[in-house]
Scaffold this motif. Structure first.
Motif, PDB file in Angstrom:
ATOM      1  N   ALA A   1       0.829  -1.209   0.000  1.00  0.00           N
ATOM      2  CA  ALA A   1       0.000   0.000   0.000  1.00  0.00           C
ATOM      3  C   ALA A   1       0.862   1.256   0.000  1.00  0.00           C
ATOM      4  O   ALA A   1       0.589   2.226  -0.719  1.00  0.00           O
ATOM      5  CB  ALA A   1      -0.934  -0.006   1.210  1.00  0.00           C
ATOM      6  N   THR A   2       1.928   1.245   0.779  1.00  0.00           N
ATOM      7  CA  THR A   2       2.838   2.389   0.837  1.00  0.00           C
ATOM      8  C   THR A   2       3.577   2.567  -0.485  1.00  0.00           C
ATOM      9  O   THR A   2       3.789   3.695  -0.949  1.00  0.00           O
ATOM     10  CB  THR A   2       3.848   2.199   1.986  1.00  0.00           C
ATOM     11  OG1 THR A   2       3.133   2.098   3.224  1.00  0.00           O
ATOM     12  CG2 THR A   2       4.815   3.364   2.055  1.00  0.00           C
ATOM     13  N   GLN A   3       3.947   1.460  -1.102  1.00  0.00           N
ATOM     14  CA  GLN A   3       4.615   1.521  -2.406  1.00  0.00           C
ATOM     15  C   GLN A   3       3.707   2.183  -3.451  1.00  0.00           C
ATOM     16  O   GLN A   3       4.168   3.015  -4.245  1.00  0.00           O
ATOM     17  CB  GLN A   3       4.969   0.103  -2.858  1.00  0.00           C
ATOM     18  CG  GLN A   3       5.617   0.024  -4.231  1.00  0.00           C
ATOM     19  CD  GLN A   3       5.817  -1.424  -4.669  1.00  0.00           C
ATOM     20  OE1 GLN A   3       6.137  -2.291  -3.850  1.00  0.00           O
ATOM     21  NE2 GLN A   3       5.614  -1.701  -5.940  1.00  0.00           N
ATOM     22  N   ILE A   4       2.432   1.840  -3.428  1.00  0.00           N
ATOM     23  CA  ILE A   4       1.485   2.417  -4.391  1.00  0.00           C
ATOM     24  C   ILE A   4       1.220   3.881  -4.082  1.00  0.00           C
ATOM     25  O   ILE A   4       1.205   4.734  -4.973  1.00  0.00           O
ATOM     26  CB  ILE A   4       0.172   1.613  -4.388  1.00  0.00           C
ATOM     27  CG1 ILE A   4       0.414   0.183  -4.869  1.00  0.00           C
ATOM     28  CG2 ILE A   4      -0.878   2.293  -5.269  1.00  0.00           C
ATOM     29  CD1 ILE A   4      -0.772  -0.739  -4.693  1.00  0.00           C
ATOM     30  N   GLU A   5       1.028   4.202  -2.796  1.00  0.00           N
ATOM     31  CA  GLU A   5       0.702   5.570  -2.386  1.00  0.00           C
ATOM     32  C   GLU A   5       1.916   6.490  -2.447  1.00  0.00           C
ATOM     33  O   GLU A   5       1.787   7.679  -2.732  1.00  0.00           O
ATOM     34  CB  GLU A   5       0.125   5.553  -0.966  1.00  0.00           C
ATOM     35  CG  GLU A   5      -0.198   6.909  -0.376  1.00  0.00           C
ATOM     36  CD  GLU A   5      -1.520   7.486  -0.837  1.00  0.00           C
ATOM     37  OE1 GLU A   5      -2.067   8.357  -0.136  1.00  0.00           O
ATOM     38  OE2 GLU A   5      -2.009   7.091  -1.911  1.00  0.00           O
ATOM     39  N   GLY A   6       3.086   5.944  -2.144  1.00  0.00           N
ATOM     40  CA  GLY A   6       4.302   6.747  -2.168  1.00  0.00           C
ATOM     41  C   GLY A   6       4.784   7.177  -0.803  1.00  0.00           C
ATOM     42  O   GLY A   6       5.938   7.581  -0.641  1.00  0.00           O
ATOM     43  N   HIS A   7       3.930   7.097   0.203  1.00  0.00           N
ATOM     44  CA  HIS A   7       4.291   7.446   1.580  1.00  0.00           C
ATOM     45  C   HIS A   7       3.279   6.779   2.514  1.00  0.00           C
ATOM     46  O   HIS A   7       2.142   6.512   2.128  1.00  0.00           O
ATOM     47  CB  HIS A   7       4.313   8.966   1.784  1.00  0.00           C
ATOM     48  CG  HIS A   7       3.255   9.703   1.024  1.00  0.00           C
ATOM     49  ND1 HIS A   7       1.986   9.916   1.518  1.00  0.00           N
ATOM     50  CD2 HIS A   7       3.263  10.233  -0.220  1.00  0.00           C
ATOM     51  CE1 HIS A   7       1.263  10.567   0.618  1.00  0.00           C
ATOM     52  NE2 HIS A   7       2.011  10.770  -0.444  1.00  0.00           N
ATOM     53  N   PRO A   8       3.670   6.509   3.770  1.00  0.00           N
ATOM     54  CA  PRO A   8       2.820   5.693   4.638  1.00  0.00           C
ATOM     55  C   PRO A   8       1.817   6.450   5.499  1.00  0.00           C
ATOM     56  O   PRO A   8       1.007   5.830   6.187  1.00  0.00           O
ATOM     57  CB  PRO A   8       3.846   4.993   5.533  1.00  0.00           C
ATOM     58  CG  PRO A   8       4.941   5.994   5.668  1.00  0.00           C
ATOM     59  CD  PRO A   8       5.009   6.717   4.328  1.00  0.00           C
ATOM     60  N   ASP A   9       1.861   7.788   5.488  1.00  0.00           N
ATOM     61  CA  ASP A   9       1.107   8.540   6.493  1.00  0.00           C
ATOM     62  C   ASP A   9      -0.406   8.297   6.455  1.00  0.00           C
ATOM     63  O   ASP A   9      -1.056   8.239   7.504  1.00  0.00           O
ATOM     64  CB  ASP A   9       1.415  10.039   6.408  1.00  0.00           C
ATOM     65  CG  ASP A   9       1.267  10.600   4.995  1.00  0.00           C
ATOM     66  OD1 ASP A   9       1.011   9.827   4.061  1.00  0.00           O
ATOM     67  OD2 ASP A   9       1.429  11.826   4.833  1.00  0.00           O
TER      68      ASP A   9
END
Length: 312
Positions: free
Chosen positions: A122-130
């Motif tokens: 999910a973070t890879q797709i979004e670009g950041h984990p926040d």
């Protein structure tokens, strides 16, 4: 057939740029099922969606999960049942789509993914984990990336606080909001943010609300995004007058977030009255933290509803 419910999220929370995020009780709900063809049937509230396939973040997230595990698939039925989280308003609408898409793919792959693998993808797709971390696990989270692995810690959020989301009638794209940010920051600006982000966590743990407004100050993103949000300074000043504890831009905007105590019963009426005089059109929602994150339900009722839609 399954139903997936994902909460909204507010990110950055002042000085915690790209690493602080809080899930909120505002939800997008999705239905998923396999089809007998290779086609994607994508609906919104049971009606054909106008979203182009290449822009469908839910389906794209499913495909990324399938590709990662070399899973062979055919077509799918996807229905956005409830969409309470507005698009491009800084409340994690993209994170809800990503979380739902990956969880749906994992379901159809017989739940082969661990929670950590779901969070990392999910973070890879979004670009950041926040946004994606709280959307997935709920609560207030501090997240960081170490060697392509997301490490997060959930912070206890006091139950006597409410988050007033002021949602305007204009959008702000995350991509454009990032373009206005500087490429470099001074050491003093970095120290400014580190000190306030650290004290915010301490203040929440100790329920020391007297420091919240100071803790929500920021020099990394809010000074550069704020000018694009019409009326922000006036709203923040009025929030102080109405005894809010602190204010910040939600994610990249355009939503503004105000923290109030639950016993501040006059706040909503006063702020709604003031917002009627504002240049833009604003809606206000008083929200509690969501502590559950993404909920996946294998529902027979969903199956019954989808069959009737497909037959029509």
């Amino acid at each position: 057939m399954l139903k997936i419910k994902v909460p909204a999220s507010t990110a950055n929370i002042g000085a915690g740029f790209d690493c602080f995020g809080l899930a909120l009780k505002l939800y997008n709900e999705f239905e998923f099922a396999k089809t007998d063809s290779d086609d994607l049937i994508f609906l919104e509230n049971g009606k054909t969606s106008s979203i182009a396939l290449e822009d469908n973040l839910i389906y794209h997230s499913m495909l990324e999960a399938f590709k990662k595990y070399d899973f062979k698939h055919r077509g799918f039925y996807i229905n956005v049942v409830t969409s309470e989280v507005p698009l491009s308003r800084g409340l994690g609408s993209s994170a809800t789509c990503i979380a739902a898409g990956i969880h749906a793919a994992n379901y159809f792959m017989d739940n082969i993914m661990t929670e950590q693998e779901i969070i990392n993808l999910a973070t890879q797709i979004e670009g950041h984990p926040d946004n994606v971390v709280p959307a997935l696990v709920g609560g207030f989270n501090i997240s960081l990336i170490e060697n392509d692995n997301v490490v997060y810690s959930k912070i206890n959020t006091p139950d006597d606080l409410l988050f007033a989301a002021l949602i305007p009638d204009f959008k702000m794209s995350t991509e454009n909001s990032r373009k206005v940010l500087p490429l470099e920051y001074s050491k003093s600006d970095c120290v400014f943010n580190i000190s306030r982000a650290s004290m915010l966590i301490s203040s929440l743990y100790k329920r020391d609300y007297s420091k919240l407004r100071i803790c929500l100050q920021d020099k990394i993103h809010q000074p550069f995004r704020g000018p694009s949000i019409k009326g922000m300074e006036d709203i923040f000043n009025k929030a102080k007058d109405f005894n809010a504890l602190g204010e910040f831009i939600s994610g990249s905007g355009s939503t503004l977030m105000l923290i109030i105590e639950k016993n501040n019963t006059e706040f909503l009426n006063k702020m709604e009255t003031f917002l009627k005089t504002a240049e833009a059109c604003w809606k206000i929602k008083l929200l509690e933290p969501d502590l559950s994150g993404t909920v996946v339900i294998d529902s027979k009722e969903c199956e019954k509803n989808s069959k009737s839609v497909l037959e029509d």
